[in-house]
Design a protein around this motif. Structure first.
Motif, PDB file in Angstrom:
ATOM      1  N   PRO A 108       0.817  -1.218   0.000  1.00  0.00           N
ATOM      2  CA  PRO A 108       0.000   0.000   0.000  1.00  0.00           C
ATOM      3  C   PRO A 108       0.851   1.268   0.000  1.00  0.00           C
ATOM      4  O   PRO A 108       1.975   1.286   0.499  1.00  0.00           O
ATOM      5  CB  PRO A 108      -0.801  -0.119   1.292  1.00  0.00           C
ATOM      6  N   PHE A 109       0.284   2.321  -0.562  1.00  0.00           N
ATOM      7  CA  PHE A 109       0.968   3.604  -0.581  1.00  0.00           C
ATOM      8  C   PHE A 109      -0.077   4.695  -0.746  1.00  0.00           C
ATOM      9  O   PHE A 109      -1.247   4.434  -1.055  1.00  0.00           O
ATOM     10  CB  PHE A 109       1.986   3.666  -1.723  1.00  0.00           C
ATOM     11  N   ILE A 110       0.334   5.928  -0.521  1.00  0.00           N
ATOM     12  CA  ILE A 110      -0.541   7.087  -0.672  1.00  0.00           C
ATOM     13  C   ILE A 110      -0.086   7.871  -1.888  1.00  0.00           C
ATOM     14  O   ILE A 110       1.108   8.125  -2.064  1.00  0.00           O
ATOM     15  CB  ILE A 110      -0.507   7.972   0.590  1.00  0.00           C
ATOM     16  N   GLU A 111      -1.037   8.227  -2.734  1.00  0.00           N
ATOM     17  CA  GLU A 111      -0.705   9.023  -3.903  1.00  0.00           C
ATOM     18  C   GLU A 111      -1.636  10.224  -4.003  1.00  0.00           C
ATOM     19  O   GLU A 111      -2.744  10.221  -3.456  1.00  0.00           O
ATOM     20  CB  GLU A 111      -0.787   8.182  -5.179  1.00  0.00           C
ATOM     21  N   ASP A 112      -1.154  11.241  -4.704  1.00  0.00           N
ATOM     22  CA  ASP A 112      -1.964  12.413  -4.992  1.00  0.00           C
ATOM     23  C   ASP A 112      -2.666  12.180  -6.319  1.00  0.00           C
ATOM     24  O   ASP A 112      -2.034  12.010  -7.357  1.00  0.00           O
ATOM     25  CB  ASP A 112      -1.092  13.665  -5.061  1.00  0.00           C
ATOM     26  N   ARG A 113      -3.989  12.134  -6.278  1.00  0.00           N
ATOM     27  CA  ARG A 113      -4.778  11.818  -7.472  1.00  0.00           C
ATOM     28  C   ARG A 113      -5.698  13.000  -7.767  1.00  0.00           C
ATOM     29  O   ARG A 113      -6.686  13.219  -7.065  1.00  0.00           O
ATOM     30  CB  ARG A 113      -5.591  10.563  -7.216  1.00  0.00           C
ATOM     31  N   ASP A 114      -5.325  13.795  -8.748  1.00  0.00           N
ATOM     32  CA  ASP A 114      -6.112  14.972  -9.127  1.00  0.00           C
ATOM     33  C   ASP A 114      -6.332  15.901  -7.938  1.00  0.00           C
ATOM     34  O   ASP A 114      -7.444  16.406  -7.712  1.00  0.00           O
ATOM     35  CB  ASP A 114      -7.463  14.547  -9.719  1.00  0.00           C
ATOM     36  N   ARG A 120      -3.821   3.496  -1.649  1.00  0.00           N
ATOM     37  CA  ARG A 120      -3.951   2.441  -2.646  1.00  0.00           C
ATOM     38  C   ARG A 120      -3.629   1.084  -2.031  1.00  0.00           C
ATOM     39  O   ARG A 120      -2.657   0.952  -1.290  1.00  0.00           O
ATOM     40  CB  ARG A 120      -2.986   2.696  -3.806  1.00  0.00           C
ATOM     41  N   GLY A 121      -4.421   0.074  -2.376  1.00  0.00           N
ATOM     42  CA  GLY A 121      -4.104  -1.282  -1.941  1.00  0.00           C
ATOM     43  C   GLY A 121      -5.356  -2.082  -1.639  1.00  0.00           C
ATOM     44  O   GLY A 121      -6.436  -1.530  -1.395  1.00  0.00           O
ATOM     45  N   ARG A 122      -5.228  -3.406  -1.666  1.00  0.00           N
ATOM     46  CA  ARG A 122      -6.350  -4.282  -1.358  1.00  0.00           C
ATOM     47  C   ARG A 122      -6.735  -4.136   0.115  1.00  0.00           C
ATOM     48  O   ARG A 122      -5.893  -4.180   1.001  1.00  0.00           O
ATOM     49  CB  ARG A 122      -6.003  -5.728  -1.677  1.00  0.00           C
ATOM     50  N   GLY A 123      -8.020  -3.959   0.360  1.00  0.00           N
ATOM     51  CA  GLY A 123      -8.529  -3.837   1.725  1.00  0.00           C
ATOM     52  C   GLY A 123      -8.571  -2.417   2.250  1.00  0.00           C
ATOM     53  O   GLY A 123      -9.011  -2.200   3.379  1.00  0.00           O
ATOM     54  N   THR A 124      -8.148  -1.439   1.441  1.00  0.00           N
ATOM     55  CA  THR A 124      -8.126  -0.058   1.937  1.00  0.00           C
ATOM     56  C   THR A 124      -9.518   0.418   2.327  1.00  0.00           C
ATOM     57  O   THR A 124      -9.714   0.992   3.404  1.00  0.00           O
ATOM     58  CB  THR A 124      -7.536   0.879   0.869  1.00  0.00           C
ATOM     59  N   ALA A 125     -10.510   0.170   1.456  1.00  0.00           N
ATOM     60  CA  ALA A 125     -11.879   0.585   1.744  1.00  0.00           C
ATOM     61  C   ALA A 125     -12.721  -0.551   2.301  1.00  0.00           C
ATOM     62  O   ALA A 125     -13.672  -0.318   3.049  1.00  0.00           O
ATOM     63  CB  ALA A 125     -12.541   1.129   0.470  1.00  0.00           C
ATOM     64  N   ASP A 126     -12.369  -1.792   1.954  1.00  0.00           N
ATOM     65  CA  ASP A 126     -13.181  -2.954   2.316  1.00  0.00           C
ATOM     66  C   ASP A 126     -12.296  -4.025   2.948  1.00  0.00           C
ATOM     67  O   ASP A 126     -11.795  -4.893   2.253  1.00  0.00           O
ATOM     68  CB  ASP A 126     -13.874  -3.486   1.058  1.00  0.00           C
ATOM     69  N   ASP A 127     -12.107  -3.999   4.266  1.00  0.00           N
ATOM     70  CA  ASP A 127     -12.753  -3.123   5.225  1.00  0.00           C
ATOM     71  C   ASP A 127     -11.716  -2.608   6.225  1.00  0.00           C
ATOM     72  O   ASP A 127     -12.064  -2.065   7.258  1.00  0.00           O
ATOM     73  CB  ASP A 127     -13.864  -3.924   5.915  1.00  0.00           C
ATOM     74  N   LYS A 128     -10.428  -2.799   5.908  1.00  0.00           N
ATOM     75  CA  LYS A 128      -9.399  -2.472   6.895  1.00  0.00           C
ATOM     76  C   LYS A 128      -9.326  -0.973   7.182  1.00  0.00           C
ATOM     77  O   LYS A 128      -9.189  -0.561   8.341  1.00  0.00           O
ATOM     78  CB  LYS A 128      -8.037  -3.008   6.439  1.00  0.00           C
ATOM     79  N   GLY A 129      -9.399  -0.155   6.116  1.00  0.00           N
ATOM     80  CA  GLY A 129      -9.373   1.280   6.339  1.00  0.00           C
ATOM     81  C   GLY A 129     -10.551   1.749   7.172  1.00  0.00           C
ATOM     82  O   GLY A 129     -10.411   2.592   8.069  1.00  0.00           O
ATOM     83  N   GLN A 130     -11.719   1.194   6.907  1.00  0.00           N
ATOM     84  CA  GLN A 130     -12.918   1.559   7.660  1.00  0.00           C
ATOM     85  C   GLN A 130     -12.805   1.077   9.113  1.00  0.00           C
ATOM     86  O   GLN A 130     -13.149   1.812  10.054  1.00  0.00           O
ATOM     87  CB  GLN A 130     -14.140   0.923   6.997  1.00  0.00           C
ATOM     88  N   LEU A 131     -12.357  -0.143   9.285  1.00  0.00           N
ATOM     89  CA  LEU A 131     -12.180  -0.694  10.633  1.00  0.00           C
ATOM     90  C   LEU A 131     -11.254   0.187  11.464  1.00  0.00           C
ATOM     91  O   LEU A 131     -11.526   0.476  12.635  1.00  0.00           O
ATOM     92  CB  LEU A 131     -11.643  -2.121  10.510  1.00  0.00           C
ATOM     93  N   MET A 132     -10.173   0.632  10.829  1.00  0.00           N
ATOM     94  CA  MET A 132      -9.175   1.395  11.581  1.00  0.00           C
ATOM     95  C   MET A 132      -9.631   2.819  11.893  1.00  0.00           C
ATOM     96  O   MET A 132      -9.075   3.447  12.793  1.00  0.00           O
ATOM     97  CB  MET A 132      -7.851   1.406  10.831  1.00  0.00           C
ATOM     98  N   THR A 133     -10.639   3.346  11.201  1.00  0.00           N
ATOM     99  CA  THR A 133     -11.149   4.651  11.603  1.00  0.00           C
ATOM    100  C   THR A 133     -11.682   4.582  13.032  1.00  0.00           C
ATOM    101  O   THR A 133     -11.470   5.505  13.833  1.00  0.00           O
ATOM    102  CB  THR A 133     -12.263   5.156  10.666  1.00  0.00           C
ATOM    103  N   PHE A 134     -12.369   3.517  13.353  1.00  0.00           N
ATOM    104  CA  PHE A 134     -12.902   3.373  14.712  1.00  0.00           C
ATOM    105  C   PHE A 134     -11.785   3.133  15.709  1.00  0.00           C
ATOM    106  O   PHE A 134     -11.786   3.694  16.814  1.00  0.00           O
ATOM    107  CB  PHE A 134     -13.916   2.228  14.760  1.00  0.00           C
TER     108      PHE A 134
END
Length: 461
Positions: A108-114, A120-134
């Motif tokens: 995973p990495f962070i990029e500037d997109r527009d 970026r990466g598998r699981g970022t939105a579903d669901d690891k990134g969401q889990l880690m917000t809590f």
């Protein structure tokens, strides 16, 4: 000091620690926790161990519980105030087809997109990134106050992407430990960019599959073309009978238990920022093809459907083979709303099909497929309005109660197994490409999602 008076300090801590929080998320994203493929068993276990260790670092009494398939992570912390149960899943979808990824899905990495930063990466939105917000919201609360504002239990599953076969038995076996005042689920998204959303209803699901049998074997179409019944032609006739020219399903009783949406909720949907044309054009479509008289959001959230997911039979190879096939096959799913009963609908659907069978045809049904009713959240509970206001404060935009076209079975399981209401809050975007190559999660969603959960905790306690 009240929880609300501490909130500003908690939010400031979240802001100050954003880079550290993102680094922590990267560590979880690198773990290859694909649940459907046994080759990734080690990655699953490493992700479960990672979460146990991270929970323990917050002072949570955490443990990895074995199941027949993949571990479930459980944690408990706090003794006062309401008891909240937070659910997320740490397993991810397979990355195939790998050649469609622009990068290593587990690097995973962070990029500037527009002009917008995305993870970026598998699981970022579903669901690891969401889990880690809590998790990061809890971390900030503890850093500022020394403790959380209420009792919280954590339930992290490792089988969500493979149908959760171990979850319901685990919930039954551990019901006394898991029972709480309210469940919180993070595996959802926002209805439109910048519009915070709380899911008020989820459609249910009925799966069906049948094979239509005709001749005893494939027949030469020169010898038998004409006198022999053709299963592909027959199955096409039958599936064409499922809908009328207004897009309504013609099965007897299909709409009997559908509940019309109230004017107040419809008004929220109409002003929620959803752009019908953009939604359609995102799939390179121009015209809604669903039930006439209902908007796209109504069709997606509050109306039932019957869809043909697969249809096949006969010769599938290159070139031509002049046969009349012995069999034809069909896969169907129905999305359910309101009080629709999947068992009742299954009976009606099968009768609709079998009543149309002609001589020399028989049918075989797949009896191993499941169904689940729709889930309707109890938005009359005061916690829902408190949470809605907390989200509105963070996003500077009125949060809305939305429907969801898909199914999140855990919400129904909380009600049926533990008699708990569930609140679904997530920060995913329509373009996050979950389940697809090049999955991403907006940094803003992660940051403001963490701040949102901090506000929700303050509001509910």
């Amino acid at each position: 000091m009240s929880h609300n008076s501490n909130l500003d300090a908690v939010l400031a801590k979240i802001d100050a620690d954003l880079d550290v929080s993102l680094d922590r998320l990267m560590g979880l994203l690198r773990l290859q926790s694909v649940s459907t493929d046994p080759a990734y068993k080690d990655g699953i276990n490493k992700a479960a161990d990672w979460l146990v260790a991270d929970l323990a670092s917050l002072g949570v009494d955490a443990s990895k519980r074995e199941t027949p398939l993949h571990p479930i992570v459980i944690g408990h912390v706090g003794n006062t105030g309401p008891h909240l149960l937070f659910y997320g899943h740490y397993d991810v979808q397979p990355v195939d087809p790998i050649d469609l990824w622009d990068h290593d899905p587990f690097a995973p990495f962070i990029e500037d997109r527009d002009g917008k930063k995305v993870i970026r990466g598998r699981g970022t939105a579903d669901d690891k990134g969401q889990l880690m917000t809590f998790m990061e919201a809890c971390r900030a609360w503890i850093a500022v106050n020394g403790e959380l504002p209420c009792k919280i239990s954590f339930l992290f599953e490792g089988e969500e992407e493979t149908g959760s076969p171990s979850l319901v038995p685990f919930m039954h076996a551990n019901a006394d430990e898991l029972k709480a005042d309210l469940a919180l689920i993070c595996d959802t998204g926002m209805v439109a960019p910048g519009v915070p959303s709380i899911a008020s209803q989820l459609r249910g699901m009925l799966k069906e599959e049948f094979t239509l049998h005709g001749p005893a074997m494939d027949l030469h179409s020169g010898h038998y073309g004409g006198p022999a019944i053709n299963p592909l032609r027959e199955i096409s006739r039958i599936i064409a009978s499922f809908h009328d020219d207004q897009g309504r399903v013609t099965i007897d009783g299909f709409y009997d238990d559908v509940i019309e949406i109230g004017d107040n909720l419809l008004a929220q949907w109409e002003t929620c920022g959803f752009n019908e044309a953009d939604y359609m054009s995102g799939a390179v479509l121009t015209t809604p093809a669903g039930e006439k008289g209902y908007s796209v959001l109504e069709q997606q959230w509050s109306r039932p459907t019957l869809e043909i997911n697969g249809l096949w039979g006969g010769y599938q190879g290159a070139g031509s083979k002049t046969v009349i096939p012995a069999d034809a096959h069909c896969k169907i799913t129905c999305r359910l709303v309101g009080d629709m009963d999947p068992d009742k609908l299954r009976t009606a659907l099968r009768k609709h099909v079998e009543d149309q069978l002609r001589p020399d045809t028989t049918i075989t049904w797949n009896n191993d497929l499941e169904g689940a009713p729709a889930s309707v959240m109890n938005t009359d509970r005061p916690e829902f309005e408190l949470a809605r206001q907390a989200l509105s404060d963070e996003w500077n935009r009125e949060a809305v109660f939305v429907g969801m076209g898909g199914s999140i079975p855990i919400a129904g399981h909380f009600k049926s197994v533990l008699d708990m209401d569930a609140m679904l809050i997530g920060f995913g975007a329509e373009d996050d490409r979950i389940h697809s190559p090049n999955e991403k999660y907006d940094v803003e969603a992660f940051h403001k999602g963490t701040r949102s959960w901090a506000r929700v905790l303050a509001a509910l306690t």
